[in-house]
Design an enzyme around this catalytic site. Structure first.
Site, PDB file in Angstrom:
ATOM      1  N   HIS A 162       0.832  -1.218   0.000  1.00 37.81           N
ATOM      2  CA  HIS A 162       0.000   0.000   0.000  1.00 37.81           C
ATOM      3  C   HIS A 162       0.867   1.269   0.000  1.00 37.81           C
ATOM      4  O   HIS A 162       2.066   1.205  -0.289  1.00 37.81           O
ATOM      5  CB  HIS A 162      -0.982  -0.033   1.180  1.00 37.81           C
ATOM      6  CG  HIS A 162      -1.646  -1.379   1.343  1.00 37.81           C
ATOM      7  ND1 HIS A 162      -2.660  -1.806   0.517  1.00 37.81           N
ATOM      8  CD2 HIS A 162      -1.399  -2.404   2.209  1.00 37.81           C
ATOM      9  CE1 HIS A 162      -3.032  -3.037   0.883  1.00 37.81           C
ATOM     10  NE2 HIS A 162      -2.278  -3.425   1.888  1.00 37.81           N
ATOM     11  N   GLU A 200      -1.862   0.439   8.274  1.00 37.64           N
ATOM     12  CA  GLU A 200      -1.043  -0.675   7.797  1.00 37.64           C
ATOM     13  C   GLU A 200       0.098  -0.166   6.923  1.00 37.64           C
ATOM     14  O   GLU A 200       1.220  -0.681   6.992  1.00 37.64           O
ATOM     15  CB  GLU A 200      -1.898  -1.659   7.001  1.00 37.64           C
ATOM     16  CG  GLU A 200      -1.095  -2.852   6.498  1.00 37.64           C
ATOM     17  CD  GLU A 200      -1.764  -3.589   5.361  1.00 37.64           C
ATOM     18  OE1 GLU A 200      -2.978  -3.415   5.170  1.00 37.64           O
ATOM     19  OE2 GLU A 200      -1.051  -4.321   4.633  1.00 37.64           O
ATOM     20  N   HIS A 255       2.913  -6.904   4.731  1.00 37.82           N
ATOM     21  CA  HIS A 255       1.550  -6.423   4.982  1.00 37.82           C
ATOM     22  C   HIS A 255       1.158  -6.690   6.431  1.00 37.82           C
ATOM     23  O   HIS A 255       1.831  -7.418   7.157  1.00 37.82           O
ATOM     24  CB  HIS A 255       0.554  -7.152   4.065  1.00 37.82           C
ATOM     25  CG  HIS A 255       0.637  -6.750   2.621  1.00 37.82           C
ATOM     26  ND1 HIS A 255      -0.235  -5.863   2.049  1.00 37.82           N
ATOM     27  CD2 HIS A 255       1.505  -7.113   1.650  1.00 37.82           C
ATOM     28  CE1 HIS A 255       0.089  -5.697   0.767  1.00 37.82           C
ATOM     29  NE2 HIS A 255       1.151  -6.441   0.504  1.00 37.82           N
ATOM     30  N   GLU A 332       1.771 -11.493   5.988  1.00 35.07           N
ATOM     31  CA  GLU A 332       0.822 -10.804   6.856  1.00 35.07           C
ATOM     32  C   GLU A 332       1.399 -10.932   8.253  1.00 35.07           C
ATOM     33  O   GLU A 332       1.382 -12.002   8.865  1.00 35.07           O
ATOM     34  CB  GLU A 332      -0.571 -11.435   6.774  1.00 35.07           C
ATOM     35  CG  GLU A 332      -1.251 -11.301   5.424  1.00 35.07           C
ATOM     36  CD  GLU A 332      -1.729  -9.883   5.120  1.00 35.07           C
ATOM     37  OE1 GLU A 332      -1.600  -9.011   6.000  1.00 35.07           O
ATOM     38  OE2 GLU A 332      -2.220  -9.667   4.004  1.00 35.07           O
TER      39      GLU A 332
HETATM   40 ZN   LIG Z   1      -1.964  -5.115   3.014  1.00 34.44          ZN
END
Ligand SMILES: [Zn+2]
Length: 370
Positions: A162, A200, A255, A332
């Protein structure tokens, strides 16, 4: 085996009108790079006030400008960005090295400066990288060496998921770009955040910087897919191209998840189920994933208690994995909606611990032939 089908996907539908509620990898059908929260509602969508924002990875039509990509790659901005346009346009200028340099040659290129050195952003493909063979060039090697000197010619691409201004530009990040296997998906997504609003994208960025520092200390050349947390994009296809065009020895996409279930916590490491670069490369990606899982566990992190299988999960729907021709994993690191994970994910000490675990895994992978 796959984990249970997360209930969160149903919840995500129920609350789709709200931004940032569901993390990027929580839903079994979700794409960490493309299936997170719906762009911010109109009440909070910021209308760009500066110059037109150009985002790497968007084609000319999608970007609304005939020179978006080339301008992005050729523009170098050394001062902090004041607008999302400039930050996203900041390019990297390190020239490629020849792939024919003998391994015994003494390289005189100055070592990269931690945290401030800009990575070499290669020429980007505007098409699915499934049709593009790995490049024969790499970024410059570092002169730093570890005790054995085995890391000096390794290139690792770090992709902090992102970007900090993605939520202000839904008109950009929802543009459709190649996502591998002939599919098209959103350019990028906003990412999730903790219940206290720690984003995030910031977690990804800070953890990536710490990882970069640790890998460079081993003599590894590190290339980042973005160079700030105040821009937009780049698109998923552009991020994948960074690893492909630099013939990266390993690609690590960072992430954080956003499972609304407070009890869900822990990390998981994802690899491509569809093997976009063939079985041998898929095996390398799996080895990289296993080494990083082991590195994180060895540093005290806990595999997810909900998703994946002991911290590993093969996925068929993730653009960043489906576009990569190199050993690639998508991480993650934890559930930002869980107090258990939000604490370490928002603290410098916690981020450093995550980075250390990832670095241990990456180094183990490279030492063993990556
Ligand atoms: Zn993400």
């Amino acid at each position: 085996m796959r984990a249970r089908k997360p209930v969160v996907s149903l919840l995500a539908v129920a609350v789709a009108v709200l931004p940032l509620l569901v993390g990027c990898g929580a839903a079994s059908t979700a794409d960490p790079t493309s299936a997170t929260a719906t762009p911010a509602p109109s009440s909070v969508v910021a209308v760009p006030t500066g110059p037109t924002v150009t985002v790497p990875g968007l084609d000319e039509t999608a970007a609304g400008t005939s020179s978006a990509s080339s301008a992005t790659r050729s523009t170098t901005v050394s001062s902090p960005a004041k607008t999302t346009a400039t930050s996203s346009e900041r390019a990297t200028t390190v020239p490629p090295k020849s792939s024919t340099v003998d391994v015994t040659t003494t390289v005189t290129v100055p070592p990269p400066t931690p945290s401030t050195s800009k990575a070499a952003e290669p020429p980007a493909t505007q098409h699915s990288t499934t049709s593009q063979p790995p490049s024969t060039t790499k970024a410059p090697v570092s002169t730093k060496q570890n005790s054995g000197g085995t890391m000096t010619r390794k290139v690792v691409v770090i992709d902090p998921g992102h970007n900090g201004q993605n939520n202000a530009h839904p008109e950009i990040i929802t543009q459709q770009v190649p996502a591998g296997f002939g599919e098209m998906k959103d350019c990028n997504t906003t990412g999730t955040e903790t219940r206290d609003g720690y984003t995030e994208s910031l977690f990804n960025w800070k953890t990536a910087l710490l990882l970069k520092e640790k890998l460079e200390a081993k003599g590894i050349t590190v290339i980042m897919t973005r160079d700030s947390n105040d821009g937009v994009g780049p698109c998923v296809n552009e991020r994948a191209a960074v690893g492909n065009d630099n013939n990266a020895d390993a690609v690590v996409s960072i992430h954080g998840d956003g499972d609304l279930h407070e009890s869900v916590h822990g990390f998981y490491v994802m690899t491509a189920e569809r093997a976009p670069a063939g079985a041998a490369m898929a095996a390398e990606s799996h080895r990289l994933a296993t080494d990083i899982r082991d590195g994180l566990v060895g540093d005290g992190s806990t595999p997810s208690n909900s998703l994946g299988d002991n911290g590993l999960w093969q996925r068929s729907d993730l653009s960043g994995l489906n576009l990569s021709m190199r050993p690639t994993v998508m991480l993650e690191m934890g559930n930002m909606k869980s107090a258990t994970d939000a604490g370490p994910m928002t603290s410098a000490a916690g981020q450093d611990k995550y980075a250390a675990g990832i670095a241990a895994g990456v180094v183990a992978f490279l030492v063993n032939g990556g």
